[in-house]
Design a protein around this motif. Structure first.
Motif, PDB file in Angstrom:
ATOM      1  N   LEU A 103       0.812  -1.207   0.000  1.00  0.00           N
ATOM      2  CA  LEU A 103       0.000   0.000   0.000  1.00  0.00           C
ATOM      3  C   LEU A 103       0.850   1.264   0.000  1.00  0.00           C
ATOM      4  CD1 LEU A 103      -2.878  -0.908   2.492  1.00  0.00           C
ATOM      5  CD2 LEU A 103      -2.934  -0.944   0.000  1.00  0.00           C
ATOM      6  N   ASP A 104       1.924   1.254   0.784  1.00  0.00           N
ATOM      7  CA  ASP A 104       2.738   2.467   0.868  1.00  0.00           C
ATOM      8  C   ASP A 104       3.606   2.680  -0.369  1.00  0.00           C
ATOM      9  OD1 ASP A 104       4.427   0.365   1.348  1.00  0.00           O
ATOM     10  OD2 ASP A 104       4.901   0.939   3.404  1.00  0.00           O
ATOM     11  N   GLU A 105       3.582   1.727  -1.317  1.00  0.00           N
ATOM     12  CA  GLU A 105       4.316   1.904  -2.580  1.00  0.00           C
ATOM     13  C   GLU A 105       3.449   2.544  -3.660  1.00  0.00           C
ATOM     14  OE1 GLU A 105       7.245  -2.034  -2.304  1.00  0.00           O
ATOM     15  OE2 GLU A 105       5.388  -2.091  -3.491  1.00  0.00           O
ATOM     16  N   LEU A 106       2.136   2.551  -3.453  1.00  0.00           N
ATOM     17  CA  LEU A 106       1.235   2.979  -4.518  1.00  0.00           C
ATOM     18  C   LEU A 106       1.259   4.490  -4.751  1.00  0.00           C
ATOM     19  CD1 LEU A 106      -1.870   0.726  -3.769  1.00  0.00           C
ATOM     20  CD2 LEU A 106      -0.341   0.583  -5.739  1.00  0.00           C
ATOM     21  N   PRO A 108       3.564   6.948  -4.829  1.00  0.00           N
ATOM     22  CA  PRO A 108       4.509   7.550  -5.785  1.00  0.00           C
ATOM     23  C   PRO A 108       4.383   7.010  -7.212  1.00  0.00           C
ATOM     24  CG  PRO A 108       5.623   6.729  -3.792  1.00  0.00           C
ATOM     25  CD  PRO A 108       4.246   6.153  -3.802  1.00  0.00           C
ATOM     26  N   LEU A 109       3.605   5.950  -7.427  1.00  0.00           N
ATOM     27  CA  LEU A 109       3.606   5.306  -8.740  1.00  0.00           C
ATOM     28  C   LEU A 109       3.148   6.235  -9.863  1.00  0.00           C
ATOM     29  CD1 LEU A 109       2.259   1.678  -8.118  1.00  0.00           C
ATOM     30  CD2 LEU A 109       4.612   2.430  -8.512  1.00  0.00           C
ATOM     31  N   SER A 110       2.127   7.047  -9.590  1.00  0.00           N
ATOM     32  CA  SER A 110       1.569   7.876 -10.664  1.00  0.00           C
ATOM     33  C   SER A 110       2.567   8.905 -11.176  1.00  0.00           C
ATOM     34  CB  SER A 110       0.302   8.582 -10.169  1.00  0.00           C
ATOM     35  OG  SER A 110       0.599   9.424  -9.068  1.00  0.00           O
ATOM     36  N   HIS A 111       3.572   9.240 -10.364  1.00  0.00           N
ATOM     37  CA  HIS A 111       4.569  10.230 -10.777  1.00  0.00           C
ATOM     38  C   HIS A 111       5.912   9.591 -11.120  1.00  0.00           C
ATOM     39  CE1 HIS A 111       1.748  13.270  -9.468  1.00  0.00           C
ATOM     40  NE2 HIS A 111       1.687  12.705  -8.278  1.00  0.00           N
ATOM     41  N   SER A 112       5.970   8.275 -11.133  1.00  0.00           N
ATOM     42  CA  SER A 112       7.224   7.573 -11.413  1.00  0.00           C
ATOM     43  C   SER A 112       7.282   7.159 -12.880  1.00  0.00           C
ATOM     44  CB  SER A 112       7.338   6.324 -10.524  1.00  0.00           C
ATOM     45  OG  SER A 112       7.289   6.686  -9.157  1.00  0.00           O
ATOM     46  N   PRO A 113       8.467   7.217 -13.489  1.00  0.00           N
ATOM     47  CA  PRO A 113       8.612   6.808 -14.904  1.00  0.00           C
ATOM     48  C   PRO A 113       8.618   5.283 -15.044  1.00  0.00           C
ATOM     49  CG  PRO A 113      10.726   7.516 -14.022  1.00  0.00           C
ATOM     50  CD  PRO A 113       9.719   7.746 -12.925  1.00  0.00           C
ATOM     51  N   LEU A 114       7.445   4.669 -14.955  1.00  0.00           N
ATOM     52  CA  LEU A 114       7.325   3.213 -14.961  1.00  0.00           C
ATOM     53  C   LEU A 114       7.271   2.625 -16.364  1.00  0.00           C
ATOM     54  CD1 LEU A 114       4.563   2.754 -12.225  1.00  0.00           C
ATOM     55  CD2 LEU A 114       7.036   2.645 -11.923  1.00  0.00           C
ATOM     56  N   ILE A 115       6.659   3.333 -17.293  1.00  0.00           N
ATOM     57  CA  ILE A 115       6.345   2.767 -18.605  1.00  0.00           C
ATOM     58  C   ILE A 115       7.561   2.861 -19.522  1.00  0.00           C
ATOM     59  CG2 ILE A 115       4.865   2.981 -20.635  1.00  0.00           C
ATOM     60  CD1 ILE A 115       2.696   4.048 -18.805  1.00  0.00           C
ATOM     61  N   PHE A 180      -4.761   4.897   2.997  1.00  0.00           N
ATOM     62  CA  PHE A 180      -5.836   5.044   2.009  1.00  0.00           C
ATOM     63  C   PHE A 180      -6.258   6.509   1.866  1.00  0.00           C
ATOM     64  CE2 PHE A 180      -6.579   0.440   2.896  1.00  0.00           C
ATOM     65  CZ  PHE A 180      -6.383   0.004   1.587  1.00  0.00           C
ATOM     66  N   ALA A 181      -6.274   7.238   2.965  1.00  0.00           N
ATOM     67  CA  ALA A 181      -6.599   8.656   2.875  1.00  0.00           C
ATOM     68  C   ALA A 181      -5.557   9.410   2.069  1.00  0.00           C
ATOM     69  CB  ALA A 181      -6.729   9.261   4.273  1.00  0.00           C
ATOM     70  N   SER A 182      -4.300   9.061   2.250  1.00  0.00           N
ATOM     71  CA  SER A 182      -3.244   9.744   1.489  1.00  0.00           C
ATOM     72  C   SER A 182      -3.324   9.404   0.007  1.00  0.00           C
ATOM     73  CB  SER A 182      -1.863   9.377   2.051  1.00  0.00           C
ATOM     74  OG  SER A 182      -1.568   8.003   1.826  1.00  0.00           O
ATOM     75  N   LEU A 183      -3.721   8.161  -0.326  1.00  0.00           N
ATOM     76  CA  LEU A 183      -3.906   7.803  -1.733  1.00  0.00           C
ATOM     77  C   LEU A 183      -5.016   8.633  -2.368  1.00  0.00           C
ATOM     78  CD1 LEU A 183      -3.637   3.882  -1.761  1.00  0.00           C
ATOM     79  CD2 LEU A 183      -1.971   5.530  -2.613  1.00  0.00           C
ATOM     80  N   LEU A 184      -6.113   8.802  -1.635  1.00  0.00           N
ATOM     81  CA  LEU A 184      -7.239   9.555  -2.163  1.00  0.00           C
ATOM     82  C   LEU A 184      -6.897  11.039  -2.333  1.00  0.00           C
ATOM     83  CD1 LEU A 184     -10.093   7.917  -0.088  1.00  0.00           C
ATOM     84  CD2 LEU A 184      -9.888   7.847  -2.574  1.00  0.00           C
ATOM     85  N   ILE A 185      -6.218  11.608  -1.357  1.00  0.00           N
ATOM     86  CA  ILE A 185      -5.911  13.036  -1.385  1.00  0.00           C
ATOM     87  C   ILE A 185      -4.739  13.329  -2.317  1.00  0.00           C
ATOM     88  CG2 ILE A 185      -5.154  14.988   0.037  1.00  0.00           C
ATOM     89  CD1 ILE A 185      -6.653  13.702   2.365  1.00  0.00           C
ATOM     90  N   GLY A 186      -3.829  12.330  -2.451  1.00  0.00           N
ATOM     91  CA  GLY A 186      -2.623  12.556  -3.237  1.00  0.00           C
ATOM     92  C   GLY A 186      -1.473  13.082  -2.404  1.00  0.00           C
TER      93      GLY A 186
END
Length: 389
Positions: A103-106, A108-115, A180-186
């Protein structure tokens, strides 16, 4: 306050990037096989998945749906990109991929160069923009009254969909409520959130079955469903973002028109408490032409507002309707609608005033001409006749 060490869960990440590209799109021009070949993709069907309590008469906009080639992504294995093109000028880029994450890895994923693509690494947003550029190059001829790329409006949304969880989702969320709150808020650091923010973020959960749950926020949502039965929720998320985008784009356009109207009136001195100088023309175009353009814009805005209202009525009080209402509440679509209506009224009043003033001047000119022709000229002729005698 610390949090428990989070378990590793099978999670699907679904990223939406929605852009408004023009007034409309000619859908017939999207049927060319050459277009699909150029995009290296294929056309997908667009069935409407619905929840058990949702009426089969539910109608939402039906796009043309393209599938792009899959790409590799760190931690997600394959990412499956696709694009939806709507007839009223909106385009959605979708990126979907599954992987096992703590859960605590999720966060940063949206801002990480994964693709990974062509020896480059991309974040979700960067890769979606790349696909959007590719799509826009291919469908450019089908766009009616297109918008310059530098002026495009867009909305982004990320859904965290959990397919595995060790306990009922409600209890699981409470046990890791900070994360989960931090995921929702960003918020990257879940330990920084105040309890009031955590309560607000987690306050409105939705469940259809006892083993599923969904919570929504401005740019993110979390969905728990081990049966992978959330396609209808994703559709409502896209639809709500799509309507918000239309309102934002329209509001911005009306802002530009108001600025133009202010320049028009300032240049020619049509302001209250100023001496009349007889200059009531608008710059460049006649009042009638500008008023006609505003009226056309007003009709388009009214159609958009009516569609927004009808969407709420069609979805109704069913499970999907409750979710749609919640998203509209979060996005403040009612406030955006009021803003659009207020700007439309101001614009119409301004140009109606100028149009009326112009019409009054023309009437005055005609009256003067009438007096000259019917009274002054006959008097002159009589005077000339008397002199000749």
């Amino acid at each position: 306050m610390g949090t428990k060490e989070s378990p590793s869960l099978l999670t699907e990440l679904i990223y939406f990037s929605i852009k408004d590209v023009g007034r409309a799109i000619d859908m017939k021009k999207l049927e060319s096989p050459a277009l699909y070949a150029r995009l290296s993709g294929k056309k997908l069907g667009s069935p409407l998945p619905i929840r058990k309590d949702t009426p089969t008469s539910l109608a939402l906009p039906q796009p043309v749906w393209f599938a792009f080639e899959e790409v590799e992504a760190e931690g997600l294995g394959k990412v499956y990109p696709s694009a939806k093109v709507y007839n009223d000028g909106a385009v959605t880029i979708l990126l979907r991929g599954k992987g096992y994450f703590k859960l605590d890895e999720l966060g940063p994923l949206s801002h990480s160069p994964l693709i990974k693509s062509q020896n480059y690494s991309y974040t979700f947003e960067d890769f979606a923009n790349r696909l959007f550029g590719r799509l826009l190059d291919a469908i450019g001829d089908a766009i009616i009254d297109g918008i310059e790329r530098s002026n495009l409006q867009e909305e982004h949304y990320l859904a965290y969909c959990f397919l595995e969880y060790p306990e009922p989702p409600g209890a699981f969320v409470q046990n890791y409520r900070h994360i989960f709150a931090s995921l929702l808020i960003g918020e990257p650091d879940s330990t920084l959130l105040h309890e009031t923010q955590i309560q607000a973020a987690l306050a409105r959960p939705f469940s259809y079955r006892s083993d599923d749950l969904a919570i929504f926020d401005m740019d993110h949502c979390i969905i728990f469903d081990a049966q992978h039965d959330y396609e209808d929720i994703l559709l409502i998320i896209e639809h709500a973002n799509y309507r918000l985008l239309e309102l934002r784009a329209l509001d911005r356009l009306l802002d530009l028109r108001l600025d133009e109207a202010e320049r028009d009136l300032t240049v020619y001195g049509i302001e209250k408490n100023k001496k009349r100088k007889g200059k009531t023309r608008l710059r460049g175009k006649t009042p009638q032409r500008k008023f006609a353009r505003i009226q056309a814009l007003r009709f388009e805005a009214l159609f958009i507002l009516e569609n927004l209202e009808n969407s709420s009525k069609i979805i109704g009080d069913y499970f999907l309707g409750q979710i749609y209402s919640r998203l509209c509440e979060i996005f403040n679509t009612e406030g955006w609608s009021r803003s659009v209506e207020r700007r439309l009224d101001v614009l119409s009043s301004v140009y109606d005033m100028v149009k009326t003033d112009s019409a009054e001047r023309r009437t005055l000119v005609l009256e003067i001409v009438f007096i000259i022709v019917c009274i002054v000229l006959p008097l002159i002729q009589i005077w000339q006749a008397l002199i000749l005698k």
